[in-house]
Motif scaffolding. Structure first.
Motif, PDB file in Angstrom:
ATOM      1  N   GLN A 113       0.824  -1.204   0.000  1.00  0.00           N
ATOM      2  CA  GLN A 113       0.000   0.000   0.000  1.00  0.00           C
ATOM      3  C   GLN A 113       0.860   1.256   0.000  1.00  0.00           C
ATOM      4  O   GLN A 113       0.569   2.223  -0.722  1.00  0.00           O
ATOM      5  CB  GLN A 113      -0.914   0.004   1.233  1.00  0.00           C
ATOM      6  CG  GLN A 113      -1.931   1.127   1.270  1.00  0.00           C
ATOM      7  CD  GLN A 113      -3.049   0.934   0.262  1.00  0.00           C
ATOM      8  OE1 GLN A 113      -3.414  -0.198  -0.046  1.00  0.00           O
ATOM      9  NE2 GLN A 113      -3.577   2.020  -0.259  1.00  0.00           N
ATOM     10  N   ASP A 117       0.906   4.117  -2.853  1.00  0.00           N
ATOM     11  CA  ASP A 117       0.586   5.493  -2.466  1.00  0.00           C
ATOM     12  C   ASP A 117       1.787   6.425  -2.585  1.00  0.00           C
ATOM     13  O   ASP A 117       1.705   7.598  -2.198  1.00  0.00           O
ATOM     14  CB  ASP A 117       0.057   5.526  -1.028  1.00  0.00           C
ATOM     15  CG  ASP A 117      -1.322   4.894  -0.898  1.00  0.00           C
ATOM     16  OD1 ASP A 117      -2.010   4.745  -1.928  1.00  0.00           O
ATOM     17  OD2 ASP A 117      -1.715   4.545   0.228  1.00  0.00           O
ATOM     18  N   LYS A 119       4.495   6.570  -0.871  1.00  0.00           N
ATOM     19  CA  LYS A 119       5.018   7.021   0.423  1.00  0.00           C
ATOM     20  C   LYS A 119       6.369   6.339   0.649  1.00  0.00           C
ATOM     21  O   LYS A 119       6.509   5.411   1.443  1.00  0.00           O
ATOM     22  CB  LYS A 119       4.022   6.709   1.534  1.00  0.00           C
ATOM     23  CG  LYS A 119       2.717   7.482   1.382  1.00  0.00           C
ATOM     24  CD  LYS A 119       1.752   7.213   2.533  1.00  0.00           C
ATOM     25  CE  LYS A 119       0.475   8.049   2.380  1.00  0.00           C
ATOM     26  NZ  LYS A 119      -0.502   7.795   3.455  1.00  0.00           N
ATOM     27  N   ARG A 320      -3.904   3.596  -8.409  1.00  0.00           N
ATOM     28  CA  ARG A 320      -3.392   4.127  -7.158  1.00  0.00           C
ATOM     29  C   ARG A 320      -2.659   5.449  -7.413  1.00  0.00           C
ATOM     30  O   ARG A 320      -2.371   5.802  -8.564  1.00  0.00           O
ATOM     31  CB  ARG A 320      -2.451   3.112  -6.506  1.00  0.00           C
ATOM     32  CG  ARG A 320      -3.059   1.740  -6.263  1.00  0.00           C
ATOM     33  CD  ARG A 320      -4.276   1.836  -5.371  1.00  0.00           C
ATOM     34  NE  ARG A 320      -3.964   2.488  -4.109  1.00  0.00           N
ATOM     35  CZ  ARG A 320      -4.871   2.866  -3.209  1.00  0.00           C
ATOM     36  NH1 ARG A 320      -6.141   2.685  -3.457  1.00  0.00           N
ATOM     37  NH2 ARG A 320      -4.478   3.437  -2.082  1.00  0.00           N
ATOM     38  N   PRO A 321      -2.301   6.175  -6.354  1.00  0.00           N
ATOM     39  CA  PRO A 321      -1.595   7.448  -6.534  1.00  0.00           C
ATOM     40  C   PRO A 321      -0.320   7.348  -7.368  1.00  0.00           C
ATOM     41  O   PRO A 321       0.035   8.296  -8.066  1.00  0.00           O
ATOM     42  CB  PRO A 321      -1.283   7.857  -5.085  1.00  0.00           C
ATOM     43  CG  PRO A 321      -2.417   7.299  -4.298  1.00  0.00           C
ATOM     44  CD  PRO A 321      -2.711   5.968  -4.941  1.00  0.00           C
ATOM     45  N   SER A 322       0.372   6.203  -7.316  1.00  0.00           N
ATOM     46  CA  SER A 322       1.594   6.056  -8.108  1.00  0.00           C
ATOM     47  C   SER A 322       1.309   6.217  -9.598  1.00  0.00           C
ATOM     48  O   SER A 322       2.107   6.801 -10.335  1.00  0.00           O
ATOM     49  CB  SER A 322       2.248   4.690  -7.845  1.00  0.00           C
ATOM     50  OG  SER A 322       1.352   3.642  -8.173  1.00  0.00           O
ATOM     51  N   ALA A 355       0.525  12.597  -5.423  1.00  0.00           N
ATOM     52  CA  ALA A 355       1.716  11.790  -5.107  1.00  0.00           C
ATOM     53  C   ALA A 355       2.891  12.712  -4.814  1.00  0.00           C
ATOM     54  O   ALA A 355       3.834  12.819  -5.600  1.00  0.00           O
ATOM     55  CB  ALA A 355       2.035  10.865  -6.278  1.00  0.00           C
TER      56      ALA A 355
END
Length: 396
Positions: A113, A117, A119, A320-322, A355
């Motif tokens: 995850q 995301d 991160k 996803r944000p990626s 992102a």
């Protein structure tokens, strides 16, 4: 961020002058125009991946040397990356004990995850220990395909961090570990994920033809091992073709690009929405995003901008944000090529919202931001804010 980092163009100029080369000479060696090189060095035109690769080959340096270190305060990143290097190095000698399997599964899901995301710092903090734990479980499990597949997927998360944080040597080492884990048992889908990342190391280095060879080889191997069609097999094969789309477009191989793109479209049509499997995202949405990026590389920014317009407002389900962040960065580059500066800034602002850790260090995000800032400088407060977050300064 208090210090600054040089641009790819500035690094090219430094390396060129260190060799005593004229701009004309480097342009000839790199097979690019002197006018383009002048603009890239001045920061008024983006240093695209193909331009950076061409200059790096002529200068005989890695592309990472041209891009430079994206961190303005590297202390925390350096310490965390050193911890990850140590964990990857001792891949057969884990120091960690085996955790309860349900706890490990939960932590692996969290890592996936964090990767999706974007991160990266948070992921870096948990990767070293988690790699040791997953390795201990896999070794104890013997030939269990699930345990080794989990470890291979975790190495995929580690590759994403090393790649995005401009650590090509570490990324190469991680790919070899991912292949090692995937090959411990018969797990074709884990092998696909490893091949996808291996081709990514060639893509980052600018060796697009070699990357295409890796992809073509992986496709043949997977198709020969394929027992039945499934959502998983569609994701695996489709992802390989998407990597081929990018590699072929950067190599300016239009025939290979068309072939990989058409096959990806055909496979994506089998899925109602995008799926994330083995850290690979595939479906109708991601296929469209890769096609968009290819149009930018092939010199069709108008087509790319048209594709991007509705997607920035309403990204496809399952992404996803990626992936959404990358969509916005590619859209910003396309709009900049069309001299649509306000639209480029808008897309880049969206990338920083979706992102942020990716947008701050992604080479093309930084290149687009540099050119926009060069043109507008203090007239746009939003550009100044993004520049500061990326470690860029007004004079650049």
């Amino acid at each position: 961020m208090s210090t600054t980092t040089p641009s790819a163009g500035a690094n090219i100029e430094i390396l060129r002058k260190a060799r005593g080369w004229s701009r004309d000479y480097l342009a000839r060696q790199a097979h690019i125009s002197t006018s383009l090189l002048r603009q890239v060095e001045a920061g008024t035109r983006t240093a695209t991946p193909t331009t950076v690769a061409a200059a790096a080959k002529a200068l005989r340096v890695p592309t990472a040397r041209v891009y430079g270190d994206p961190f303005t305060d590297p202390s925390e990143h350096t310490a965390l990356l050193d911890d990850l290097r140590a964990a990857v190095r001792r891949h057969t000698l884990p120091r960690e004990d085996m955790p309860p399997l349900d706890e490990l599964a939960a932590n692996l899901n969290q890592a996936a995850q964090l990767r999706a995301d974007t991160k990266y710092l948070e992921l870096l903090r948990v990767l070293p220990r988690l790699l040791g734990q997953a390795t201990s479980v896999a070794i104890q499990a013997g030939g269990d395909a699930t345990a080794w597949g989990q470890l291979a997927d975790l190495y995929g998360c580690a590759y994403a961090v090393a790649h995005r944080l401009a650590q090509p040597d570490l990324a190469d080492m991680i790919v070899s570990r991912q292949q090692w884990a995937a090959n411990q048992t018969w797990n074709p889908d884990a092998e696909v994920a490893a091949a996808w990342n291996e081709a990514g190391t060639y893509q980052s280095a600018g060796y697009y033809g070699d990357g295409l060879t890796i992809i073509d080889r992986a496709i043949v191997k997977y198709e020969s091992a394929l027992v039945e069609d499934s959502a998983q097999s569609t994701v695996s094969l489709g992802s390989l073709h998407l990597r081929g789309v990018v590699l072929a477009s950067r190599a300016k191989d239009r025939n290979a690009w068309a072939a990989h793109n058409e096959k990806a479209k055909e496979l994506a049509a089998r899925l109602p929405n995008d799926l994330l499997r083995h850290n690979l995202t595939f479906g109708p949405g991601n296929q469209t995003l890769y096609e968009l990026a290819a149009h930018v590389e092939l010199g069709h920014p108008d087509t790319a901008s048209v594709i991007a317009e509705p997607l920035i407002v309403a990204p496809p389900r399952g992404l996803r944000p990626s992936r959404v962040g990358r969509l916005c960065i590619d859209a910003a580059r396309a709009r900049l090529d069309l001299n649509e500066h306000a639209g480029a800034e808008q897309a880049l602002t969206r990338a920083f919202e979706v992102a942020p850790q990716m947008a701050e260090v992604h080479p093309m995000s930084r290149e687009v931001l540099r050119v926009l800032f060069k043109v507008h400088q203090r007239s746009r407060p939003g550009l100044l804010q993004m520049a500061k977050r990326s470690g860029l300064t007004p004079e650049l």
